[in-house]
Design a protein around this motif. Structure first.
Motif, PDB file in Angstrom:
ATOM      1  N   ASN A   1      27.615 -24.737  70.184  1.00  8.10           N
ATOM      2  CA  ASN A   1      27.993 -25.942  70.903  1.00  8.10           C
ATOM      3  C   ASN A   1      27.561 -25.837  72.370  1.00  8.10           C
ATOM      4  N   THR A   2      26.655 -26.696  72.805  1.00  6.98           N
ATOM      5  CA  THR A   2      26.208 -26.669  74.203  1.00  6.98           C
ATOM      6  C   THR A   2      26.888 -27.742  75.055  1.00  6.98           C
ATOM      7  N   PHE A   3      27.842 -28.477  74.483  1.00 10.13           N
ATOM      8  CA  PHE A   3      28.562 -29.516  75.221  1.00 10.13           C
ATOM      9  C   PHE A   3      29.916 -29.009  75.720  1.00 10.13           C
ATOM     10  N   LEU A   4      30.726 -28.490  74.824  1.00  8.59           N
ATOM     11  CA  LEU A   4      32.043 -27.947  75.167  1.00  8.59           C
ATOM     12  C   LEU A   4      32.067 -26.482  74.776  1.00  8.59           C
ATOM     13  N   PHE A   5      32.620 -25.656  75.639  1.00  6.56           N
ATOM     14  CA  PHE A   5      32.751 -24.258  75.252  1.00  6.56           C
ATOM     15  C   PHE A   5      33.980 -23.638  75.877  1.00  6.56           C
ATOM     16  N   ASP A   6      34.394 -22.551  75.252  1.00  9.61           N
ATOM     17  CA  ASP A   6      35.645 -21.873  75.541  1.00  9.61           C
ATOM     18  C   ASP A   6      35.584 -21.115  76.862  1.00  9.61           C
ATOM     19  N   GLY A   7      36.590 -21.320  77.692  1.00  9.32           N
ATOM     20  CA  GLY A   7      36.692 -20.593  78.947  1.00  9.32           C
ATOM     21  C   GLY A   7      37.630 -19.406  78.876  1.00  9.32           C
ATOM     22  N   ASP A   8      38.489 -19.373  77.855  1.00  5.45           N
ATOM     23  CA  ASP A   8      39.433 -18.264  77.698  1.00  5.45           C
ATOM     24  C   ASP A   8      39.795 -18.114  76.222  1.00  5.45           C
ATOM     25  N   PRO A   9      39.091 -17.220  75.509  1.00  5.46           N
ATOM     26  CA  PRO A   9      39.337 -17.046  74.072  1.00  5.46           C
ATOM     27  C   PRO A   9      40.771 -16.622  73.732  1.00  5.46           C
ATOM     28  N   ALA A  10      41.495 -16.084  74.684  1.00  7.65           N
ATOM     29  CA  ALA A  10      42.874 -15.649  74.420  1.00  7.65           C
ATOM     30  C   ALA A  10      43.821 -16.831  74.231  1.00  7.65           C
ATOM     31  N   LEU A  11      43.436 -18.009  74.707  1.00  3.51           N
ATOM     32  CA  LEU A  11      44.285 -19.202  74.585  1.00  3.51           C
ATOM     33  C   LEU A  11      43.953 -19.938  73.291  1.00  3.51           C
ATOM     34  N   ALA A  12      44.842 -19.837  72.328  1.00  2.71           N
ATOM     35  CA  ALA A  12      44.635 -20.482  71.027  1.00  2.71           C
ATOM     36  C   ALA A  12      44.884 -21.980  71.122  1.00  2.71           C
ATOM     37  N   ILE A  13      44.266 -22.713  70.226  1.00  2.00           N
ATOM     38  CA  ILE A  13      44.504 -24.158  70.130  1.00  2.00           C
ATOM     39  C   ILE A  13      45.835 -24.364  69.420  1.00  2.00           C
ATOM     40  N   ARG A  14      46.833 -24.788  70.194  1.00  4.74           N
ATOM     41  CA  ARG A  14      48.158 -25.059  69.647  1.00  4.74           C
ATOM     42  C   ARG A  14      48.724 -26.286  70.354  1.00  4.74           C
ATOM     43  N   GLN A  15      49.343 -27.134  69.575  1.00  7.98           N
ATOM     44  CA  GLN A  15      49.932 -28.347  70.129  1.00  7.98           C
ATOM     45  C   GLN A  15      50.933 -27.986  71.220  1.00  7.98           C
TER      46      GLN A  15
ATOM     47  N   ARG B   1      50.115 -26.782  74.196  1.00  9.46           N
ATOM     48  CA  ARG B   1      49.572 -25.749  75.091  1.00  9.46           C
ATOM     49  C   ARG B   1      48.333 -26.253  75.815  1.00  9.46           C
ATOM     50  N   GLU B   2      48.121 -25.702  76.987  1.00  7.59           N
ATOM     51  CA  GLU B   2      46.864 -25.954  77.689  1.00  7.59           C
ATOM     52  C   GLU B   2      45.856 -24.895  77.287  1.00  7.59           C
ATOM     53  N   ILE B   3      44.589 -25.285  77.278  1.00 12.85           N
ATOM     54  CA  ILE B   3      43.505 -24.343  77.052  1.00 12.85           C
ATOM     55  C   ILE B   3      42.522 -24.493  78.201  1.00 12.85           C
ATOM     56  N   PHE B   4      41.649 -23.541  78.343  1.00 12.23           N
ATOM     57  CA  PHE B   4      40.676 -23.545  79.432  1.00 12.23           C
ATOM     58  C   PHE B   4      39.292 -23.743  78.823  1.00 12.23           C
ATOM     59  N   LEU B   5      38.643 -24.863  79.149  1.00 12.66           N
ATOM     60  CA  LEU B   5      37.328 -25.190  78.597  1.00 12.66           C
ATOM     61  C   LEU B   5      36.325 -25.480  79.698  1.00 12.66           C
ATOM     62  N   SER B   6      35.076 -25.490  79.316  1.00 15.41           N
ATOM     63  CA  SER B   6      33.991 -25.932  80.190  1.00 15.41           C
ATOM     64  C   SER B   6      33.213 -27.001  79.450  1.00 15.41           C
ATOM     65  N   ILE B   7      32.672 -27.933  80.212  1.00 11.80           N
ATOM     66  CA  ILE B   7      31.874 -29.012  79.634  1.00 11.80           C
ATOM     67  C   ILE B   7      30.520 -29.033  80.335  1.00 11.80           C
ATOM     68  N   ARG B   8      29.490 -29.250  79.534  1.00 11.64           N
ATOM     69  CA  ARG B   8      28.135 -29.396  80.073  1.00 11.64           C
ATOM     70  C   ARG B   8      27.567 -30.667  79.445  1.00 11.64           C
ATOM     71  N   ARG B   9      27.586 -31.746  80.207  1.00 12.04           N
ATOM     72  CA  ARG B   9      27.170 -33.043  79.665  1.00 12.04           C
ATOM     73  C   ARG B   9      25.697 -33.052  79.270  1.00 12.04           C
ATOM     74  N   LEU B  10      24.855 -32.505  80.111  1.00 11.04           N
ATOM     75  CA  LEU B  10      23.426 -32.363  79.807  1.00 11.04           C
ATOM     76  C   LEU B  10      23.123 -30.876  79.670  1.00 11.04           C
ATOM     77  N   GLU B  11      22.226 -30.527  78.770  1.00  9.98           N
ATOM     78  CA  GLU B  11      21.994 -29.114  78.473  1.00  9.98           C
ATOM     79  C   GLU B  11      21.588 -28.288  79.683  1.00  9.98           C
ATOM     80  N   ASP B  12      20.876 -28.868  80.631  1.00  6.47           N
ATOM     81  CA  ASP B  12      20.423 -28.096  81.791  1.00  6.47           C
ATOM     82  C   ASP B  12      21.318 -28.284  83.021  1.00  6.47           C
TER      83      ASP B  12
END
Length: 160
Positions: free
Chosen positions: A31-45, A47-58
Motif C-alpha cells: 500500500n503506497t497510500f496509507l501506511f502504518d506509523g506504529d505497528p504496536a498499535l492494533a486496530i481496535r474500536q 483506540r487511536e492508531i498512528f498512520l501516514s498518508i501519501r496522496r501521490l506516490e512521489d
C-alpha cells in the motif's frame, strides 16, 4: 457533505480482503497510500492508531492519528481524523459478490468549516491515492489467494 469514494471487485474471499486490511503492519508491503506509523498499535474500536498518508506516490507523507470508530469483522472498518474546523471519516467496506469475489469500497467524508478550504487542494490527489490503494489491495490479495490455492493443490498431490 463532500465525499470521495472508490470501489473495486477483488477475486478473493471476503475473509482474505479483511485480513489484509486488519494487518496494518504489512501495509507497507503493498500500500503506497496509507501506511502504518506504529505497528504496536492494533486496530481496535475506540483506540487511536498512528498512520501516514501519501496522496501521490512521489509526495512527502503526512502523519495523522485517527480514532477507530467501528470494527465490524469481515464487513467494515471506520476511523475519524480531526483537527480544529476539519473532520475526515474513512470507511472501508467489504461485501460478498460470490464465495470467491468481494466488493471493496473505500469512502471518505469531510465535515467542518475548513473542509471547504482544504478540499479543493486535496480532492484529486486524495481520490487518486484511494484508487491506487484499491488497485494495490486487489493485486496483493489476489496474488495471496493464488499462492494459497497452489499450496493446497500441491498438498493434495503430495498426499496421494
Amino acid at each position: 457533505m463532500p465525499t470521495l469514494r472508490t470501489e473495486i471487485e477483488i477475486n478473493a474471499p471476503r475473509s482474505l480482503v479483511w485480513e489484509a486490511l486488519m494487518r496494518k503492519d504489512e501495509w507497507r508491503r503493498w500500500n503506497t497510500f496509507l501506511f502504518d506509523g506504529d505497528p504496536a498499535l492494533a486496530i481496535r474500536q475506540g483506540r487511536e492508531i498512528f498512520l501516514s498518508i501519501r496522496r501521490l506516490e512521489d509526495d512527502e507523507s503526512t502523519d495523522f492519528e485517527p480514532l477507530i470508530t467501528l470494527v465490524q469483522p469481515d464487513v467494515c472498518l471506520r476511523w475519524v481524523a480531526r483537527m480544529p474546523g476539519f473532520k475526515s471519516e474513512h470507511s472501508f467496506e467489504i461485501q460478498d459478490l460470490s464465495p470467491t469475489r468481494t466488493l471493496y469500497t473505500h469512502q471518505e467524508r469531510f465535515r467542518g468549516m475548513l473542509s471547504t478550504v482544504f478540499l479543493p487542494f486535496i480532492r484529486q490527489d486524495e481520490k487518486q491515492g484511494m484508487r491506487r490503494m484499491a488497485r494495490q489491495l486487489k493485486r496483493y490479495v489476489e496474488h495471496r489467494e493464488y499462492r494459497q490455492n497452489q499450496r493446497k493443490k500441491k498438498a493434495r498431490r503430495d498426499c496421494r
